[in-house]
Scaffold this motif. Structure first.
Motif, PDB file in Angstrom:
ATOM      1  N   MET A  86      -3.732  -8.882  -7.764  1.00  0.00           N
ATOM      2  CA  MET A  86      -3.036  -9.038  -6.482  1.00  0.00           C
ATOM      3  C   MET A  86      -3.873  -9.886  -5.535  1.00  0.00           C
ATOM      4  O   MET A  86      -5.009  -9.521  -5.214  1.00  0.00           O
ATOM      5  N   PRO A  87      -3.349 -11.019  -5.075  1.00  0.00           N
ATOM      6  CA  PRO A  87      -4.148 -11.879  -4.177  1.00  0.00           C
ATOM      7  C   PRO A  87      -4.473 -11.221  -2.849  1.00  0.00           C
ATOM      8  O   PRO A  87      -5.480 -11.547  -2.215  1.00  0.00           O
ATOM      9  N   GLN A  88      -3.648 -10.282  -2.419  1.00  0.00           N
ATOM     10  CA  GLN A  88      -3.891  -9.585  -1.151  1.00  0.00           C
ATOM     11  C   GLN A  88      -3.150  -8.256  -1.135  1.00  0.00           C
ATOM     12  O   GLN A  88      -2.277  -7.991  -1.962  1.00  0.00           O
ATOM     13  N   HIS A  89      -3.545  -7.394  -0.206  1.00  0.00           N
ATOM     14  CA  HIS A  89      -2.894  -6.105   0.054  1.00  0.00           C
ATOM     15  C   HIS A  89      -3.098  -5.070  -1.048  1.00  0.00           C
ATOM     16  O   HIS A  89      -2.417  -4.041  -1.046  1.00  0.00           O
ATOM     17  N   GLY A  90      -4.012  -5.299  -1.986  1.00  0.00           N
ATOM     18  CA  GLY A  90      -4.329  -4.276  -2.969  1.00  0.00           C
ATOM     19  C   GLY A  90      -5.264  -3.244  -2.358  1.00  0.00           C
ATOM     20  O   GLY A  90      -6.221  -3.596  -1.653  1.00  0.00           O
ATOM     21  N   VAL A  91      -5.019  -1.959  -2.622  1.00  0.00           N
ATOM     22  CA  VAL A  91      -5.833  -0.893  -2.022  1.00  0.00           C
ATOM     23  C   VAL A  91      -6.080   0.234  -3.018  1.00  0.00           C
ATOM     24  O   VAL A  91      -5.329   0.427  -3.973  1.00  0.00           O
ATOM     25  N   ILE A  92      -7.157   0.958  -2.760  1.00  0.00           N
ATOM     26  CA  ILE A  92      -7.421   2.234  -3.424  1.00  0.00           C
ATOM     27  C   ILE A  92      -7.766   3.225  -2.324  1.00  0.00           C
ATOM     28  O   ILE A  92      -8.691   2.998  -1.546  1.00  0.00           O
ATOM     29  N   PHE A  93      -7.001   4.318  -2.228  1.00  0.00           N
ATOM     30  CA  PHE A  93      -7.347   5.352  -1.256  1.00  0.00           C
ATOM     31  C   PHE A  93      -7.196   6.713  -1.915  1.00  0.00           C
ATOM     32  O   PHE A  93      -6.557   6.856  -2.966  1.00  0.00           O
ATOM     33  N   SER A  94      -7.799   7.709  -1.308  1.00  0.00           N
ATOM     34  CA  SER A  94      -7.794   9.048  -1.896  1.00  0.00           C
ATOM     35  C   SER A  94      -7.238  10.072  -0.929  1.00  0.00           C
ATOM     36  O   SER A  94      -7.349   9.926   0.293  1.00  0.00           O
ATOM     37  N   ASP A  95      -6.612  11.087  -1.495  1.00  0.00           N
ATOM     38  CA  ASP A  95      -6.142  12.262  -0.746  1.00  0.00           C
ATOM     39  C   ASP A  95      -5.206  11.907   0.403  1.00  0.00           C
ATOM     40  O   ASP A  95      -5.180  12.579   1.439  1.00  0.00           O
ATOM     41  N   GLY A  96      -4.453  10.823   0.239  1.00  0.00           N
ATOM     42  CA  GLY A  96      -3.462  10.449   1.231  1.00  0.00           C
ATOM     43  C   GLY A  96      -4.007   9.829   2.496  1.00  0.00           C
ATOM     44  O   GLY A  96      -3.252   9.559   3.427  1.00  0.00           O
TER      45      GLY A  96
END
Length: 314
Positions: free
Chosen positions: A271-281
């Motif tokens: 993904m060139p942009q806006h890719g994320v990894i987050f936890s627990d909401g």
């Protein structure tokens, strides 16, 4: 256990968040009541929480030093070696605290049992100090909880108490390459969800509810699609790919699996942009996952430790 200080972690109430949004309590009340809402419910919740917080702080000050911090400051707060964490709030506050306290024991306090389920909050404001005393005397009962970790190629790291979401920030398709157990494929999906045992009854359960309903629509037996039962201390993670799309350039052969101590899940962002990894909401506390980033998801070496009250205090 040697305890030199109790760190009381608090959260903002809905009323406090409204006041921040509208600048004054009066303006917040006008907005809620003008929309047909019951502003007194916000006031009662806020009052109950403040009373519970005062009771916890007062009882702890009789046995040790106390410092109160807002959950907002936890990512940058430096926790000391001989400290116990007392989380006063909803279950999510315990999950959020566990990621930053480095395995220190957590006393979860339910400030309003009539309002919150408190699965991770076995203590009340009345007996919270008992949990800290038991830690001091070495008689405290505890429950270890397995956590997950994700590590990027540049060594950035994030922990999850309940689950990870890996995908796109918005509702567009996430594109990445996934690798698991000597298999790899490019995928386009709504993102990947990785759940711990503690989180398996939350977001993960909704995925299996959807799978069961879709299966029933297709003619299969709904009870054949069951959420895996994973104990909180079991060293096992469950991952599922949400709505994988099959095309010439993307597959769905690696749509679900179990990660244990002998396996990891790897993803490479496309993904060139806006890719994320987050936890627990908690979307505000995320790792960027754009083209060139690779992530390894595995069982975290540390566990969360939830203090459990003895039977006499329940």
């Amino acid at each position: 256990m040697r305890v030199e200080k109790a760190i009381v972690v608090r959260r903002s109430t809905r009323l406090e968040e409204l006041v921040r949004r509208f600048n004054t309590r009066a303006q917040a009340k006008f907005y809620i009541e003008h929309a047909g809402g019951d502003f007194s419910d916000y006031e009662i919740e806020d009052s109950n929480y403040r009373r519970a917080l005062d009771e916890v702080q007062s009882s702890l000050e009789s046995i040790t030093k106390v410092q109160v911090i807002d959950r907002f400051f936890m990512p940058n707060f430096v926790f000391g070696e001989h400290q116990v964490i007392v989380a006063v709030g909803q279950d999510g506050l315990v999950a959020n605290a566990a990621k930053y306290v480095g395995g220190r024991p957590i006393v979860g306090v339910n400030p309003d049992p009539s309002r919150f389920d408190g699965i991770l909050l076995p203590f009340t404001p009345r007996n919270a100090a008992c949990g800290v005393r038991d830690l001091m005397s070495g008689t405290a009962a505890g429950r270890p909880i397995t956590m997950a970790e994700v590590v990027l190629q540049d060594r950035q790291r994030l922990l999850a108490f309940n689950d990870f979401f890996i995908g796109a920030r918005s509702h567009v398709s996430a594109r990445y390459r996934i690798s698991f157990q000597d298999r790899s494929e490019n995928q386009s999906s709504s993102g990947v969800l990785v759940s711990t045992g503690a989180g398996s009854t939350g977001w993960l359960s909704s995925v299996f509810n959807m799978a069961a309903a879709v299966g029933a629509l297709a003619g299969s037996q709904p009870d054949l699609v069951r959420r895996p039962e994973v104990e909180w201390d079991e060293r096992r993670l469950i991952f599922v790919v949400r709505e994988p799309f099959v095309s010439r350039g993307s597959g769905a052969d690696i749509a679900a699996g179990t990660v244990d101590d002998q396996s990891v899940l790897k993803l490479e962002s496309q993904m060139p942009q806006h890719g994320v990894i987050f936890s627990d909401g908690v979307e505000s506390d995320y790792l960027a996952f754009n083209s060139g980033a690779s992530a390894t998801v595995q069982i975290a070496p540390e566990s969360a430790h939830l203090v459990i009250p003895p039977t006499r205090d329940r």
